[in-house]
Design an enzyme around this catalytic site. Sequence first.
Site, mmCIF file in Angstrom:
data_model
loop_
_atom_site.group_PDB
_atom_site.id
_atom_site.type_symbol
_atom_site.label_atom_id
_atom_site.label_comp_id
_atom_site.label_asym_id
_atom_site.label_seq_id
_atom_site.Cartn_x
_atom_site.Cartn_y
_atom_site.Cartn_z
ATOM 1 N N CYS A 48 -29.965 35.595 -28.298
ATOM 2 C CA CYS A 48 -30.119 36.964 -28.807
ATOM 3 C C CYS A 48 -31.476 37.476 -28.337
ATOM 4 O O CYS A 48 -31.738 37.533 -27.133
ATOM 5 C CB CYS A 48 -29.957 37.006 -30.315
ATOM 6 S SG CYS A 48 -31.079 35.918 -31.237
ATOM 7 N N ARG A 92 -30.414 35.387 -34.581
ATOM 8 C CA ARG A 92 -29.019 35.840 -34.667
ATOM 9 C C ARG A 92 -28.112 34.867 -33.917
ATOM 10 O O ARG A 92 -26.977 34.602 -34.321
ATOM 11 C CB ARG A 92 -28.884 37.255 -34.087
ATOM 12 C CG ARG A 92 -29.409 38.349 -34.989
ATOM 13 C CD ARG A 92 -29.314 39.708 -34.332
ATOM 14 N NE ARG A 92 -30.321 39.897 -33.294
ATOM 15 C CZ ARG A 92 -30.414 40.993 -32.527
ATOM 16 N NH1 ARG A 92 -29.552 41.980 -32.680
ATOM 17 N NH2 ARG A 92 -31.358 41.094 -31.626
#
Lengths: 82, 281
Positions: B239, B244
């Site tokens: 990410c 994430r």
Amino acid sequence: MVRVVRTVDLRAGVELCTDSPIGRVQRALAGLRSEEAVAVWVKGYADEFTVTAWAKRNGYSVLEVQREGKEARILLGVFSEF
Amino acid sequence: MATYADPQALVEAEWVAQHLQDPKVRIVEVDYDPASAYHLGHIPGAVLFDWRKDLNDPVRRDIVSQEAFEALNRRAGISNDTTVVLYGDFRNWFAAFAFWIYKYYGHADVRLLNGGRKKWIEEKRPLTEEVPSYPPAVYRAQEPDARLRAHLPYVLNLLGKRGAALVDVRSPAEFTGEITAPPEYPTEAAQRGGHIPGAVNIPWSKALNDDDTFKDPEALRRIYEEAGVTPDKEVITYCRIGERSSVTWFVLRHLLGYPNVRNYDGSWSEWGNAVGLPIER
């Protein structure tokens, strides 16, 4: 009587690739005067809790919480003893 | 109904509620911004891990060292046989990052709270502002499991190879280069926007229901297989700073049981700043 000068809408289920919800509220509150308020729209109890608890802890007043189903409109103002 | 590949890796709020007093279980809230999360109220008995201070090296850009990770666990009263339950702010991103680190350092029993902080509060379960204190424990981390982590040269070497799948879990606007990093996160900025060549864009949030719980196994399998991310491939998730992508790493490795998944924690804030690397938009 307070006047709503800014509105923050947190109902969209933020992707959060840009900014945190509290960061947006914090910026909207910056420079607020005693007769002014910021309206914050939230969806769900968790966000309502976070916004109101954060506001109280950081010296702001929760003037009003209006709930409509799962959504709520929170009015935040600057704390005043008078 | 199919079950997750590693059902023990995920616990429900009710399970946590029933283990609040269990001395073998330690609940850990992992926050990016404790001021708008843990300090407003947390699960009773939960200790705080501040992602920036506790799970990153204080000087160089790297995850927490083995020694510092051991010290962190000792302070939290966590020993090697403790069941660690993680949850946190930002929809469990940083809790998933902590889960990945626990696995990287070989902790036997670590679990993620399904739905995280948001669902716990949504269900109006108990919260407290009381910060708990536990007697220091003995904790020895294992040698890092290098199979779980990708560094830049490893990713570069995989480019264009059959049998590899790069999963960019950022938003479409980040994938196309419209957004690099917002001004609010100056340490996450990139000189260039776009994505690693050959990567597919499957935003991390596709794995979640509206209440932040994970989708069922069939739904998850469809999401990734339809994009060509299949269990036979060597998969790398990334990410912007690796948090994430930890969520997607968790989904692929522990919920779907993909055998070979690495998290590239350098992610776009490394790739997008490196000189001379190929980029697609």
